[in-house]
Motif scaffolding. Structure first.
Motif, PDB file in Angstrom:
ATOM      1  N   ARG A 192      69.134  22.080  64.028  1.00 13.81           N
ATOM      2  CA  ARG A 192      67.808  22.385  64.192  1.00 13.81           C
ATOM      3  C   ARG A 192      66.983  20.832  64.075  1.00 13.81           C
ATOM      4  O   ARG A 192      65.794  20.925  64.208  1.00 13.81           O
ATOM      5  N   ARG A 193      68.025  19.867  63.768  1.00 14.86           N
ATOM      6  CA  ARG A 193      66.964  18.618  63.837  1.00 14.86           C
ATOM      7  C   ARG A 193      67.240  17.957  65.179  1.00 14.86           C
ATOM      8  O   ARG A 193      67.512  18.655  65.908  1.00 14.86           O
ATOM      9  N   GLY A 194      67.338  16.610  65.183  1.00 15.10           N
ATOM     10  CA  GLY A 194      67.540  15.838  66.354  1.00 15.10           C
ATOM     11  C   GLY A 194      66.213  15.549  66.893  1.00 15.10           C
ATOM     12  O   GLY A 194      65.269  15.071  66.247  1.00 15.10           O
ATOM     13  N   ASP A 208      70.629  15.467  73.438  1.00 17.14           N
ATOM     14  CA  ASP A 208      70.005  15.567  71.918  1.00 17.14           C
ATOM     15  C   ASP A 208      70.883  15.180  71.155  1.00 17.14           C
ATOM     16  O   ASP A 208      72.162  15.546  70.812  1.00 17.14           O
ATOM     17  N   SER A 209      70.433  14.277  70.086  1.00 21.31           N
ATOM     18  CA  SER A 209      71.578  13.945  69.056  1.00 21.31           C
ATOM     19  C   SER A 209      71.848  14.925  68.078  1.00 21.31           C
ATOM     20  O   SER A 209      73.011  14.799  67.215  1.00 21.31           O
ATOM     21  N   ALA A 210      71.131  16.084  67.740  1.00 26.39           N
ATOM     22  CA  ALA A 210      71.538  17.255  67.334  1.00 26.39           C
ATOM     23  C   ALA A 210      73.101  17.669  67.618  1.00 26.39           C
ATOM     24  O   ALA A 210      73.889  17.891  66.847  1.00 26.39           O
ATOM     25  N   ALA A 216      79.712  23.082  84.214  1.00 29.45           N
ATOM     26  CA  ALA A 216      80.401  23.094  83.171  1.00 29.45           C
ATOM     27  C   ALA A 216      79.558  23.315  81.846  1.00 29.45           C
ATOM     28  O   ALA A 216      79.901  23.932  80.949  1.00 29.45           O
ATOM     29  N   GLN A 217      78.491  22.837  81.798  1.00 31.28           N
ATOM     30  CA  GLN A 217      77.429  22.819  80.791  1.00 31.28           C
ATOM     31  C   GLN A 217      76.374  22.719  81.115  1.00 31.28           C
ATOM     32  O   GLN A 217      75.849  22.014  82.276  1.00 31.28           O
ATOM     33  N   PHE A 218      75.085  23.405  80.770  1.00 32.57           N
ATOM     34  CA  PHE A 218      73.660  23.206  80.987  1.00 32.57           C
ATOM     35  C   PHE A 218      73.167  21.668  80.337  1.00 32.57           C
ATOM     36  O   PHE A 218      73.790  21.137  79.388  1.00 32.57           O
ATOM     37  N   ASP A 219      72.117  21.010  80.917  1.00 31.57           N
ATOM     38  CA  ASP A 219      71.634  20.114  80.295  1.00 31.57           C
ATOM     39  C   ASP A 219      71.124  20.077  79.053  1.00 31.57           C
ATOM     40  O   ASP A 219      70.373  21.411  78.716  1.00 31.57           O
ATOM     41  N   GLN A 220      71.405  19.227  78.172  1.00 28.65           N
ATOM     42  CA  GLN A 220      70.703  19.393  76.714  1.00 28.65           C
ATOM     43  C   GLN A 220      70.005  18.055  76.210  1.00 28.65           C
ATOM     44  O   GLN A 220      70.380  17.448  75.385  1.00 28.65           O
ATOM     45  N   PRO A 221      68.887  17.715  77.024  1.00 32.43           N
ATOM     46  CA  PRO A 221      68.036  16.593  76.562  1.00 32.43           C
ATOM     47  C   PRO A 221      67.594  16.829  75.410  1.00 32.43           C
ATOM     48  O   PRO A 221      67.437  17.722  74.917  1.00 32.43           O
ATOM     49  N   PRO A 222      66.737  15.656  74.869  1.00 32.73           N
ATOM     50  CA  PRO A 222      66.235  15.804  73.545  1.00 32.73           C
ATOM     51  C   PRO A 222      65.255  16.901  73.539  1.00 32.73           C
ATOM     52  O   PRO A 222      64.283  17.153  74.441  1.00 32.73           O
ATOM     53  N   GLY A 223      65.148  17.869  72.455  1.00 29.73           N
ATOM     54  CA  GLY A 223      64.130  19.036  72.340  1.00 29.73           C
ATOM     55  C   GLY A 223      64.670  20.197  73.237  1.00 29.73           C
ATOM     56  O   GLY A 223      63.949  21.049  73.490  1.00 29.73           O
ATOM     57  N   PHE A 224      65.776  20.198  73.644  1.00 36.15           N
ATOM     58  CA  PHE A 224      66.174  21.206  74.799  1.00 36.15           C
ATOM     59  C   PHE A 224      66.116  22.601  73.956  1.00 36.15           C
ATOM     60  O   PHE A 224      65.847  23.685  74.771  1.00 36.15           O
ATOM     61  N   LEU A 225      66.333  22.508  72.663  1.00 35.97           N
ATOM     62  CA  LEU A 225      66.487  24.028  71.928  1.00 35.97           C
ATOM     63  C   LEU A 225      65.155  24.868  72.192  1.00 35.97           C
ATOM     64  O   LEU A 225      65.218  25.924  72.417  1.00 35.97           O
ATOM     65  N   ALA A 226      63.816  24.014  72.032  1.00 34.95           N
ATOM     66  CA  ALA A 226      62.706  24.649  72.012  1.00 34.95           C
ATOM     67  C   ALA A 226      62.328  25.462  73.512  1.00 34.95           C
ATOM     68  O   ALA A 226      61.850  26.353  73.394  1.00 34.95           O
ATOM     69  N   GLY A 227      63.315  25.074  74.477  1.00 39.28           N
ATOM     70  CA  GLY A 227      62.823  25.713  75.848  1.00 39.28           C
ATOM     71  C   GLY A 227      64.007  26.752  76.040  1.00 39.28           C
ATOM     72  O   GLY A 227      63.638  27.239  77.123  1.00 39.28           O
ATOM     73  N   THR A 251      71.488  30.595  75.268  1.00 43.06           N
ATOM     74  CA  THR A 251      70.441  31.075  74.330  1.00 43.06           C
ATOM     75  C   THR A 251      70.561  30.271  72.852  1.00 43.06           C
ATOM     76  O   THR A 251      69.947  30.625  72.044  1.00 43.06           O
ATOM     77  N   ARG A 252      71.857  29.496  72.870  1.00 47.65           N
ATOM     78  CA  ARG A 252      71.858  28.793  71.601  1.00 47.65           C
ATOM     79  C   ARG A 252      72.001  27.404  71.950  1.00 47.65           C
ATOM     80  O   ARG A 252      71.296  26.360  71.903  1.00 47.65           O
ATOM     81  N   TRP A 253      73.231  26.900  72.308  1.00 48.73           N
ATOM     82  CA  TRP A 253      73.683  25.588  72.897  1.00 48.73           C
ATOM     83  C   TRP A 253      75.012  25.609  73.587  1.00 48.73           C
ATOM     84  O   TRP A 253      75.653  26.256  73.406  1.00 48.73           O
TER      85      TRP A 253
END
Length: 435
Positions: free
Chosen positions: A136-138, A176-178, A380-391, A409-411
């Motif tokens: 949840r951080r990052g 994202d660093s998380a 193979a993976q979806f993009d996970q830039p900083p703040g991606f979880l919020a979207g 829906t998670r990461w």
């Protein structure tokens, strides 16, 4: 109660198992002729090949909860990695996971002593954090995070970029660093391993669990449409509250259900549900499987070999050193991973692998190196830039008694897929059917 699960990957199979174990009547429709989605194994000329290089982190909470690790008969990598340059190799071992190799790590000239201490301190710092809190951080890139933690540029370039870039398929460390903190914690607290029968043993086990609870799994059957609240009853039926909560269309056949879990690939999930927040832009990779006679193998131990001088390939995994079952007797199997989607043909990539290995291990012979297979995985993976979880979409993003299950829906991870399946099952069971 009747439930349909669209998609037989890790998320869908986990959802089906939980639904069936709750007493529900469950049917899984999977368009492929096998279950597993992006996690699959096959046998080619006696070699066990994954659908691209994959590993399992045993410390993932969902892995420990959903899988029988003993039954998977895991084979483990040695913690740490070999950092390779032309004519030069050095070992960076995990100070906690491989204490017997501390001297070799201390003598490593690629990584400064201060960076080795920072690795150890970071392990200790993350050990007391709950995994969910870590995720949840990052909010910064992994590259910026490592700089803020005091790691040297040399550490980032020679180790972090090929190692963690290989995990996230992003050698720029823009993820994202998380995600970095979470995976770093998991590797420190568990094993990095593969099942003796290949990664395909994971979905096979989940499918067996779902079937044992009563779920039906039908492969070769694609869900073409999902419709919630479409069959509102009228007349006498309406007075009685009859009518199904949702329907799915499978090969022209309409199937009624009290709830639907959509656990397909991201693009198909978007089409079926209309949820635009499902990420469909991703990262790919190409895995070259190559083989050598056992007598001429280079000394890799059971570690990943990282390319500190470039990204072609990014890293090489000595698969049969880790799991001897992956290769026929007298042969050794390696997976060389190229990030992205290189346009070069299989033969050209094979030549690059041979040339790179020859420079890393000038004392070994690669004249008998053979190409076994090439896997090109565009997503193979979806993009996970900083703040991606919020979207990312919530499981409840679709309307009515339809929920989403998938790592999107998670990461992007096995942890995310397994956890999403459990959450989807719990969510659809809590949603009262709309009749």
């Amino acid at each position: 109660m009747d439930y349909v699960v669209a998609g037989g990957g890790l998320a869908g199979l986990t959802a089906a198992a939980h639904l069936a174990e709750s007493g529900a009547d469950v049917t899984v429709f999977e368009r492929a002729d096998r279950v597993g989605g992006r996690v699959a194994s096959r046998t080619v000329d006696g070699y066990t090949l994954e659908r691209g290089f994959q590993v399992l982190f045993t410390a993932y909470p969902a892995v420990r909860r959903e899988l029988d690790l003993d039954a998977l008969d895991l084979r483990s990598f040695t913690p740490g990695a070999t950092i390779a340059r032309p004519g030069e190799r050095s070992v960076l071992a995990d100070p906690l996971g491989a204490p017997g190799e501390a001297i070799e790590t201390l003598l490593n000239r690629e990584v400064q002593f201060g960076d080795k201490l920072r690795v150890f301190r970071l392990q200790r710092a993350l050990a007391g954090d709950e995994p969910g809190d870590v995720l949840r951080r990052g909010g910064s890139t992994t590259a910026d995070y490592l700089v803020a933690q005091g790691f040297s540029r040399a550490f980032v370039e020679s180790f972090a970029k090929p190692f963690f870039g290989g995990i996230t398929l992003d050698r720029t460390l823009g993820t994202d660093s998380a995600v970095f903190e979470y995976t770093f914690k998991m590797m420190a607290e568990g094993r990095t391993a593969v099942p003796a029968d290949g990664m395909g043993a994971i979905p096979a086990q989940l499918a067996e669990r779902a079937r044992a609870a009563g779920a039906r799994i039908e492969t070769g059957r694609a869900v073409d449409a999902v419709d919630a609240n479409v069959n509102e009853a009228d007349g006498a039926d309406a007075a009685e509250g009859a009518g199904a909560a949702a329907t799915v269309t499978v090969g022209g056949e309409t199937v009624s259900a009290d709830g639907v879990v959509v656990a397909t690939d991201p693009s198909t999930a978007r089409e079926l549900t209309g949820v635009d927040a499902i990420p469909t832009e991703g990262r790919g990779c190409v895995t070259q499987y190559v083989s050598l006679p056992s007598g001429s193998r280079p000394e890799t131990d059971r570690r990943l070999v990282l390319n500190a001088a470039g990204d072609r390939p990014n890293h090489v995994a000595p698969l049969s050193r880790v799991a001897p079952e992956y290769a026929p007797e007298g042969r050794e199997l390696y997976a060389a991973v190229f990030l992205g989607t290189p346009e070069a043909g299989d033969a050209a990539l094979f030549d690059e692998v041979r040339s790179t290995l020859s420079r890393w291990y000038p004392e070994a012979s690669f004249a008998d190196l053979e190409h076994v297979a090439t896997d090109r995985i565009p997503f193979a993976q979806f993009d996970q830039p900083p703040g991606f979880l919020a979207g990312l979409p919530a499981p409840t993003a679709p309307s009515g008694p339809v929920v989403l299950a998938g790592d999107y829906t998670r990461w992007s991870s096995i942890q995310g897929a397994l956890e999403s399946g459990r959450i989807a099952a719990e969510t659809v069971l809590e949603r009262p059917p709309t009749r």
